[in-house]
Design an enzyme around this catalytic site. Sequence first.
Site, PDB file in Angstrom:
ATOM      1  N   PRO A  99     -70.096 -63.427 -17.166  1.00  0.00           N
ATOM      2  CA  PRO A  99     -69.519 -62.154 -16.715  1.00  0.00           C
ATOM      3  C   PRO A  99     -70.410 -61.472 -15.683  1.00  0.00           C
ATOM      4  O   PRO A  99     -71.634 -61.673 -15.646  1.00  0.00           O
ATOM      5  CB  PRO A  99     -69.467 -61.308 -17.996  1.00  0.00           C
ATOM      6  CG  PRO A  99     -69.874 -62.218 -19.110  1.00  0.00           C
ATOM      7  CD  PRO A  99     -70.677 -63.319 -18.486  1.00  0.00           C
ATOM      8  N   GLY A 100     -69.777 -60.650 -14.866  1.00  0.00           N
ATOM      9  CA  GLY A 100     -70.510 -59.689 -14.070  1.00  0.00           C
ATOM     10  C   GLY A 100     -70.899 -58.514 -14.953  1.00  0.00           C
ATOM     11  O   GLY A 100     -70.965 -58.646 -16.181  1.00  0.00           O
TER      12      GLY A 100
ATOM     13  N   LYS B 208     -80.762 -66.634 -18.945  1.00  0.00           N
ATOM     14  CA  LYS B 208     -79.361 -66.973 -18.703  1.00  0.00           C
ATOM     15  C   LYS B 208     -79.230 -68.247 -17.873  1.00  0.00           C
ATOM     16  O   LYS B 208     -78.243 -68.976 -18.000  1.00  0.00           O
ATOM     17  CB  LYS B 208     -78.643 -65.798 -18.040  1.00  0.00           C
ATOM     18  CG  LYS B 208     -78.438 -64.626 -18.992  1.00  0.00           C
ATOM     19  CD  LYS B 208     -77.709 -65.051 -20.262  1.00  0.00           C
ATOM     20  CE  LYS B 208     -77.453 -63.899 -21.210  1.00  0.00           C
ATOM     21  NZ  LYS B 208     -76.718 -64.332 -22.429  1.00  0.00           N
TER      22      LYS B 208
ATOM     23  N   ASP C 245     -80.767 -62.556 -38.358  1.00  0.00           N
ATOM     24  CA  ASP C 245     -81.592 -62.626 -37.155  1.00  0.00           C
ATOM     25  C   ASP C 245     -81.514 -64.046 -36.597  1.00  0.00           C
ATOM     26  O   ASP C 245     -81.990 -64.990 -37.230  1.00  0.00           O
ATOM     27  CB  ASP C 245     -83.041 -62.266 -37.498  1.00  0.00           C
ATOM     28  CG  ASP C 245     -83.926 -62.118 -36.274  1.00  0.00           C
ATOM     29  OD1 ASP C 245     -83.541 -62.603 -35.186  1.00  0.00           O
ATOM     30  OD2 ASP C 245     -85.017 -61.523 -36.392  1.00  0.00           O
ATOM     31  N   VAL C 246     -80.900 -64.199 -35.423  1.00  0.00           N
ATOM     32  CA  VAL C 246     -80.725 -65.543 -34.853  1.00  0.00           C
ATOM     33  C   VAL C 246     -82.056 -66.208 -34.523  1.00  0.00           C
ATOM     34  O   VAL C 246     -82.105 -67.423 -34.291  1.00  0.00           O
ATOM     35  CB  VAL C 246     -79.835 -65.508 -33.597  1.00  0.00           C
ATOM     36  CG1 VAL C 246     -78.427 -65.065 -33.946  1.00  0.00           C
ATOM     37  CG2 VAL C 246     -80.442 -64.643 -32.500  1.00  0.00           C
TER      38      VAL C 246
ATOM     39  N   TYR D 140     -84.735 -61.947 -18.130  1.00  0.00           N
ATOM     40  CA  TYR D 140     -83.351 -62.067 -18.599  1.00  0.00           C
ATOM     41  C   TYR D 140     -82.599 -63.094 -17.760  1.00  0.00           C
ATOM     42  O   TYR D 140     -81.898 -63.961 -18.289  1.00  0.00           O
ATOM     43  CB  TYR D 140     -82.658 -60.708 -18.517  1.00  0.00           C
ATOM     44  CG  TYR D 140     -81.190 -60.753 -18.863  1.00  0.00           C
ATOM     45  CD1 TYR D 140     -80.775 -60.808 -20.178  1.00  0.00           C
ATOM     46  CD2 TYR D 140     -80.219 -60.733 -17.858  1.00  0.00           C
ATOM     47  CE1 TYR D 140     -79.424 -60.843 -20.500  1.00  0.00           C
ATOM     48  CE2 TYR D 140     -78.877 -60.768 -18.165  1.00  0.00           C
ATOM     49  CZ  TYR D 140     -78.475 -60.823 -19.491  1.00  0.00           C
ATOM     50  OH  TYR D 140     -77.139 -60.880 -19.799  1.00  0.00           O
TER      51      TYR D 140
ATOM     52  N   GLY E  18     -73.718 -61.600 -32.396  1.00  0.00           N
ATOM     53  CA  GLY E  18     -73.613 -60.336 -31.671  1.00  0.00           C
ATOM     54  C   GLY E  18     -72.288 -59.666 -31.944  1.00  0.00           C
ATOM     55  O   GLY E  18     -71.737 -58.968 -31.095  1.00  0.00           O
TER      56      GLY E  18
END
Length: 248
Positions: free
Chosen positions: A177-178, A151, A60-61, A147, A14
């Site tokens: 992170p927020g 996570k 492309d991961v 999502y 990324g």
Amino acid sequence: MTQDFQGRTAVVTGGTGGIGSAVVRRLVLAGCKVVSVSLNAEEAAASLAAESGAECLNLDVRDRKVVMDALAPADPDFLVLAHGALGRTGTLFDQPEDSVHRLLDVNVLGVQNCLQAVIPGMIARNDGHVVMIGSVAVYPSLGQPVYSATKAAVHSMARNLRMELFPHRVRVTEVRPGRVASGMHAEMFEGGLAEAKKRLYDPVHCLTPDEIAEAIVWALEKPAHLCVAELEILATEHVIGGVRYHGL
């Protein structure tokens, strides 16, 4: 005594946007050789390479063979997994099948592919550091349920990986992170980035990609005997939790 980045190699997925590009720039400035990995971002990659001197790979991961062929030979000292996908806002029971598959493939399988390519080299050297970008979305939240599930998977993977790597001197850091004004939230709305700014960025104080990158580099530079295992970063005005009651 902090680690010296001179002569060290980092792979950042990324790497052409948001947190990833901020990490790339900071590591290059610190003297690290950086390989930036991203998908379909040729113009951004060219700009980043010209600006920072980082090597940029279009990759492309989700493609395990491509990831193995590209990243295993790089044999990095540091792996920062900053890639990720969001989806349209909705509920857990109304998600389009293609969106669910994309989130799982990018956010979970993509992480595993990169780990499989890089971890064996770190074990062989008995040295290395993996940073996995999680999210405060591991806590229940409305609007991005799949999502959040991915996570939560990253959170579990990070903890499991630390156990699997014991007693090797390979560190694992999960950063949660927020809300970060990275542009990633453009995926959530029909109006794209303009709508994301209107709804999510402008009304509140958001973190910046560079603030998260600073924390990541801070964790990476710690001496080899010290592992920052988990790091949760919020804006001061951002509080997680609370209780919901019907009718109140």
